[in-house]
Each structure stands twice: as structure tokens, then as C-alpha cells.
Scaffold this motif. Structure first.
Motif, PDB file in Angstrom:
ATOM      1  N   ARG A   1       7.719  -1.562  -1.676  1.00 11.69           N
ATOM      2  CA  ARG A   1       6.747  -0.581  -2.149  1.00 11.69           C
ATOM      3  C   ARG A   1       7.126   0.023  -3.497  1.00 11.69           C
ATOM      4  O   ARG A   1       6.266   0.477  -4.246  1.00 11.69           O
ATOM      5  CB  ARG A   1       6.619   0.525  -1.098  1.00 11.69           C
ATOM      6  CG  ARG A   1       5.587   1.529  -1.425  1.00 11.69           C
ATOM      7  CD  ARG A   1       5.443   2.537  -0.323  1.00 11.69           C
ATOM      8  NE  ARG A   1       4.514   3.559  -0.763  1.00 11.69           N
ATOM      9  CZ  ARG A   1       4.382   4.708  -0.183  1.00 11.69           C
ATOM     10  NH1 ARG A   1       5.097   5.001   0.882  1.00 11.69           N
ATOM     11  NH2 ARG A   1       3.528   5.578  -0.641  1.00 11.69           N
TER      12      ARG A   1
ATOM     13  N   THR B   1       0.038   5.694  -1.291  1.00 14.75           N
ATOM     14  CA  THR B   1      -0.344   5.554   0.122  1.00 14.75           C
ATOM     15  C   THR B   1      -1.861   5.661   0.231  1.00 14.75           C
ATOM     16  O   THR B   1      -2.476   6.527  -0.382  1.00 14.75           O
ATOM     17  CB  THR B   1       0.330   6.638   0.964  1.00 14.75           C
ATOM     18  OG1 THR B   1       1.739   6.542   0.786  1.00 14.75           O
ATOM     19  CG2 THR B   1      -0.004   6.480   2.437  1.00 14.75           C
TER      20      THR B   1
ATOM     21  N   GLY C   1      -2.459   6.971   5.746  1.00 16.98           N
ATOM     22  CA  GLY C   1      -1.010   6.949   5.643  1.00 16.98           C
ATOM     23  C   GLY C   1      -0.287   5.745   6.199  1.00 16.98           C
ATOM     24  O   GLY C   1       0.934   5.685   6.153  1.00 16.98           O
TER      25      GLY C   1
ATOM     26  N   TRP D   1      -0.282   1.007   1.991  1.00 22.21           N
ATOM     27  CA  TRP D   1      -0.259   1.433   0.600  1.00 22.21           C
ATOM     28  C   TRP D   1      -0.977   0.425  -0.263  1.00 22.21           C
ATOM     29  O   TRP D   1      -1.187  -0.720   0.113  1.00 22.21           O
ATOM     30  CB  TRP D   1       1.164   1.694   0.119  1.00 22.21           C
ATOM     31  CG  TRP D   1       2.202   0.774   0.670  1.00 22.21           C
ATOM     32  CD1 TRP D   1       2.811   0.864   1.887  1.00 22.21           C
ATOM     33  CD2 TRP D   1       2.765  -0.371   0.034  1.00 22.21           C
ATOM     34  NE1 TRP D   1       3.710  -0.146   2.045  1.00 22.21           N
ATOM     35  CE2 TRP D   1       3.715  -0.917   0.917  1.00 22.21           C
ATOM     36  CE3 TRP D   1       2.579  -0.980  -1.187  1.00 22.21           C
ATOM     37  CZ2 TRP D   1       4.454  -2.058   0.611  1.00 22.21           C
ATOM     38  CZ3 TRP D   1       3.321  -2.106  -1.496  1.00 22.21           C
ATOM     39  CH2 TRP D   1       4.238  -2.621  -0.601  1.00 22.21           C
TER      40      TRP D   1
END
Length: 162
Positions: free
Chosen positions: A44, A63, A67, A70
Motif C-alpha cells: 500500500r 482508503t 475502510g 484502498w
């Protein structure tokens, strides 16, 4: 045509070449790399690191609502998809077009395709999304541009350290 060089499309898209992207440093315009940060959760976070001036910065994927996932940027053009820096391996050729590659492996693939006299589609052709080779613009596929493209690839290789 027994001795013709042969290329078979391996079926890669552009995305696998984003593991390491060679870019121009935002601080000194020297060679920098964009890679997955060592402490990154599932890739990420990406890190831009300059081999010349030592500049470094990080980018973390935003994000999405909810949640649980992403957003991944799209890999498309002669800029890295994370920091939007111009790629290092980029040069003009063939009447105002731009030949570019994210890294040496990407440049090698283009070199093998462009230099081949016999180009085959491979088993991946027409399986939904286009492969990187299928998506190349016509000017890169034209035999009349082969010599200039090969010269441009050599020029790009000469910009690499070592």
C-alpha cells in the motif's frame, strides 16, 4: 525466414512493471526509484528514493469508503502512477512520439518486440484485457520505425548507471 528473430507476446500488462519504476528526482532531476516501502502493508505504501541527492518521500494509497480496501492508481503513461514523476527511460523518436519504459525489464520487453522480425500474439491474445504488446500504438509496431526505435532504446540504456 529461418533465421528471423521471433517474439511471442508473453501476455503481460503494464502493471507488473510497477514493482520498480525509474523516475526523475523531484529535488535534483537525477535518477530515483519508486518501490514498495519495506514496511508497507500489502504494498500500500511506495517510496521514492534518489540515488544521487538522497531525497526520499512516501506515498500511501488512500482508503476507500468502508475502510476495507484502498485505491490503486492506474498505470498508464510516461509518469509513475504514485508520485506522478516523469519516468527516467523516456525519449522522443519517430516524428514527435515518445518511447518510454518504467524500468529495465519493461525496456527489455519492448526491445525484444521491436527488434523481432516475426511477432506472434501468444496464448493471451483476446482474453479480455489487452496485453502491453497488444496495446502499443501503431507507430511502435510499424516495421518502418524499427531502426529508429532500436537506436532510441540504445540511447535510453546509455542513461543507466553502470
Amino acid at each position: 525466414m529461418e533465421n528471423a528473430t521471433r517474439f511471442t507476446d508473453p501476455g503481460y500488462g503494464l502493471w507488473p512493471f510497477t514493482a520498480e519504476i525509474l523516475v526523475r528526482c523531484p529535488a535534483c532531476e537525477g535518477l530515483a526509484t519508486v518501490t514498495k516501502a519495506p514496511d508497507s502493508e500489502n504494498g500500500r505504501t511506495r517510496r521514492l528514493t534518489c540515488t544521487g541527492c538522497g531525497h526520499n518521500t512516501s506515498w500511501t494509497a488512500p482508503t476507500l469508503p468502508g475502510g476495507n480496501s484502498w485505491s490503486i492508481p492506474g498505470a498508464r503513461g510516461p509518469y509513475d502512477p504514485y508520485f506522478h514523476r516523469p519516468v527516467w527511460l523516456r525519449a522522443g523518436c519517430c516524428g514527435g512520439h515518445s518511447l518510454w519504459a518504467y524500468n529495465v525489464a519493461h525496456l527489455d520487453l519492448l526491445d525484444r518486440f521491436i527488434g523481432a522480425e516475426l511477432r506472434e500474439r501468444g496464448q493471451w491474445a483476446s482474453c479480455g484485457e489487452w496485453t502491453l504488446i497488444e496495446a502499443l500504438p501503431l507507430w511502435m509496431k510499424a516495421a518502418k520505425n524499427r531502426d529508429e526505435l532500436v537506436r532510441t532504446i540504445r540511447r535510453l540504456r546509455a542513461t543507466l548507471p553502470g
